[in-house]
Write an enzyme that holds these catalytic residues in place. Structure first.
Site, PDB file in Angstrom:
ATOM      1  N   TYR A 113     -53.003  -9.380 -23.205  1.00 29.18           N
ATOM      2  CA  TYR A 113     -54.159  -8.928 -23.998  1.00 29.18           C
ATOM      3  C   TYR A 113     -54.434  -7.436 -23.804  1.00 29.18           C
ATOM      4  CZ  TYR A 113     -55.090 -13.686 -25.404  1.00 29.18           C
ATOM      5  OH  TYR A 113     -54.973 -14.925 -25.956  1.00 29.18           O
ATOM      6  N   ASN A 156     -49.441 -13.352 -31.051  1.00 30.60           N
ATOM      7  CA  ASN A 156     -49.926 -12.230 -31.856  1.00 30.60           C
ATOM      8  C   ASN A 156     -50.312 -11.028 -30.993  1.00 30.60           C
ATOM      9  OD1 ASN A 156     -51.981 -14.283 -31.234  1.00 30.60           O
ATOM     10  ND2 ASN A 156     -53.423 -12.762 -32.030  1.00 30.60           N
ATOM     11  N   HIS A 189     -58.928 -20.178 -35.819  1.00 38.59           N
ATOM     12  CA  HIS A 189     -57.531 -20.198 -36.299  1.00 38.59           C
ATOM     13  C   HIS A 189     -57.181 -21.446 -37.098  1.00 38.59           C
ATOM     14  CE1 HIS A 189     -57.081 -16.691 -33.838  1.00 38.59           C
ATOM     15  NE2 HIS A 189     -57.243 -17.342 -32.721  1.00 38.59           N
ATOM     16  N   HIS A 206     -52.706 -19.960 -28.820  1.00 33.93           N
ATOM     17  CA  HIS A 206     -53.478 -19.244 -29.839  1.00 33.93           C
ATOM     18  C   HIS A 206     -54.938 -19.673 -29.887  1.00 33.93           C
ATOM     19  CE1 HIS A 206     -53.706 -16.359 -32.966  1.00 33.93           C
ATOM     20  NE2 HIS A 206     -53.781 -17.186 -33.974  1.00 33.93           N
ATOM     21  N   VAL A 207     -55.188 -20.960 -30.018  1.00 33.13           N
ATOM     22  CA  VAL A 207     -56.564 -21.469 -29.977  1.00 33.13           C
ATOM     23  C   VAL A 207     -56.946 -21.619 -28.513  1.00 33.13           C
ATOM     24  CG1 VAL A 207     -58.087 -23.356 -30.634  1.00 33.13           C
ATOM     25  CG2 VAL A 207     -56.197 -22.687 -32.143  1.00 33.13           C
TER      26      VAL A 207
END
Ligand SMILES: [Fe+2]
Length: 580
Positions: free
Chosen positions: A199, A233, A328, A355-356
């Protein structure tokens, strides 16, 4: 006087109805845990977990991953901050005096105003399976020593335990997650990481110093067991406004993977064998439509997987295909449309995603019948479909995804917004056990779990109570994998219930089963199955394997067949095929 066959039919239907009640009781669940969506803060730069090892140019951020296709290779990576230093890894097997050397390469990169240290990657190959190795990087008094254990030789019944972490970040919660994983008595032997690592891109100008802190944070585990990387991502780092328009630049410089060993043309998608598992890593942020390199590679590779060698087929990707959180929601839809039919056709066991920032486990469902005009666009239970598990709850600074779509959809078996990690524990070719561990619990506590395969357990359990053949129940619960062993007849213990009942039903109706109301279908299905098993029982036979379908194995199309064994284990086999 009512004819006997009418009475018998009524009894079968009644039993079928009872069975279906039992089946529907096994529905989805939303955990009662209600957590506030408090943001978790990144640990400060002077945290002990980010400590720079002492000494000039000492190697730091040491991490390993699998370095070849089958597990006899390891890629060792580390960074020297001040100068290139030595590229050499010295390694030796436990209980031997002989030391080996391997030389790696060094790369650097610039990102906006940041210049990386010297990033070393060294692949050591031809190691012995299932052996502890020590290795050293660095020179002089800054030499650092670590160890790892190579996996057992690839084979169908090789037990192996994978850890699962996603969206880890570098907060206090991230640290708790990693500690929880390290202290879990289930003892993960390799970690499947489902994307979103540091991150760093949440910082102004994607401050790449936060990539370095993250590398030092994970070293305590990643230097000792391979982390199998998936790009998320937060690895894209595409920022043309600051002149950074090459996607995945920090990620691909820092984390090498053995993509060429699986004939991939990109480090963002690749596959490996490890123990009894075949693991396919996909990139949701690279082109994946038809005719793209990733599509061509995947569709070739998935057809080549030899399930008699690696019965467990695992797919890793970043955004989930089945997600019932608000966060998402439906982001994985384009990938689902492209790849779900392949997952179903080739019986992928489980798809892990992140992701979630929460946990979710799906039923075995598929949604592959839609053809624009038929209106069939709802997920339906499908025993050939994978279980989809979202494990994006590593603990990053963006916080938990607490908002859920309501009501909980049928495809969602369990969901909870808590930080944690997963363990996928493979026992043998037919049994594995997944467990999810939330950070707030003790190290051995399982907040959720699922046995694999489970497709017919509910029905099987109820059937047992009726016809008292427990051994058959065990066979029933194995139905997903044994289909692949029919050629070798080594296992031969499955009844493919759906195939059987669908065959019977289609012979009666001649129609697409999707249009039969589900409850009626299940009722009829179970009643026929029960009748079948009762007849088998009366005949004194155990039907160990029955496949009434066409399927593909080792590139050949097989017609289904059956193997019938009398009680004294004298095989009467009648395997049909190959058909072409
Ligand atoms: Fe993500």
């Amino acid at each position: 006087m009512v004819p006997k066959w009418v009475c018998a039919g009524f009894v079968y239907l009644l039993l079928g109805l009872i069975l279906n009640v039992a089946e529907f009781c096994n529905g989805g669940m939303t955990s009662g845990y209600q957590r506030p969506n408090n943001l978790s803060f990144d640990m400060p730069l002077d945290s002990d977990v980010f400590r720079v090892p002492p000494g000039y140019n000492a190697p730091q951020q040491v991490h390993i991953t699998q370095g070849d296709y089958e597990g006899r290779g390891v890629i060792i990576s580390w960074i020297t901050p001040d100068e290139p230093g030595s590229n050499t890894v010295v390694y030796w097997a436990e209980n031997t005096e002989l030391k080996n050397c391997a030389d790696g390469i060094v790369v650097t990169y610039k990102y906006f105003d940041y210049t990386s240290g010297f990033i070393h990657h060294c692949t050591i190959k031809d190691l012995e399976f299932d052996t502890k190795y020590y290795y050293e990087v660095g020179i002089g008094n800054t030499t650092r020593q670590f160890w790892f254990i190579t996996p057992p030789k690839v084979g169908p019944d090789v037990p192996y335990t994978f850890g699962l972490i996603g969206d880890l970040g570098q907060t206090y919660d991230s640290n708790t997650t990693l500690t929880h994983y390290e202290l879990n008595p289930a003892k993960g032997q390799a970690l499947l990481f489902v994307g979103d690592l540091s991150y760093a891109d949440d910082y102004p100008f994607h401050d790449n110093n936060r990539w370095d802190t993250w590398g030092r944070f994970i070293e305590r585990n990643a230097a000792h067991q391979p982390w199998i990387w998936t790009a998320g991502n937060h690895e894209i780092d595409f920022a043309p406004a600051i002149g950074e328009s090459i996607p995945f630049k920090p990620y691909t410089h820092r984390f090498f993977v053995p993509y060429e060993a699986s004939e991939s043309t990109s480090p963002l998608w690749y596959s490996i064998k490890r123990a009894s598992a075949y693991i396919i890593v996909m990139s949701s942020y690279s082109a994946f439509g038809k005719y793209t390199p990733q599509y061509k590679w995947f569709t070739n590779k998935v057809t080549e997987v030899n399930r008699t060698e690696t019965p467990w087929l695992i797919v890793l990707m970043h955004p989930p295909m089945y997600n019932s959180y608000v966060s998402h929601y439906m982001e994985g839809e384009t990938m689902r449309v492209m790849y779900e039919p392949w997952f179903v056709e080739y019986k992928v066991d489980v798809v892990f995603a992140g992701h979630v920032h929460a946990y979710e486990r799906s039923e075995r469902v598929s949604n592959v019948a839609y053809n624009i005009i038929n209106g069939l666009c709802t997920p339906v239970n499908n025993h050939s479909a994978p279980v989809y598990i979202t494990i994006g709850d590593g603990g990053n600074q963006e916080g938990l995804s607490t908002a859920m779509t309501q009501p909980q959809p049928h495809y969602s078996a369990y969901r909870e917004a808590s930080f944690g990690h997963g363990i996928f524990d493979i026992k043998n070719r037919t049994h594995a056990y997944f467990s999810w561990h939330r950070n707030q619990d003790g190290y051995a506590i399982e907040a959720d779990s699922q046995r694999f395969p489970t497709s017919t357990e509910t029905i099987g359990r109820v059937l047992c109570s009726f016809i008292k053949i427990r051994v058959s129940f065990r066979f029933l619960s194995n139905s997903r994998h044994d289909i692949f062993d029919i050629k070798n007849k080594t296992c031969g213990i499955a009844i493919e219930m759906d195939f059987l009942s669908m065959l019977i039903l289609t012979s009666f109706t001649g129609k697409n089963l999707e249009i039969i109301p589900r409850i009626l279908y299940n009722m009829i299905r179970n009643s026929f199955l029960l009748a079948f098993l009762l007849i088998v029982r009366l005949l004194g036979l155990f039907v160990l394997q029955l496949n009434c379908s066409c399927y593909k194995m080792n590139g050949l199309n097989y017609r289904g067949g059956f193997i019938v064994r009398p009680p004294k284990d004298i095989a009467l086999s009648a395997v049909l095929g190959p058909a072409s």
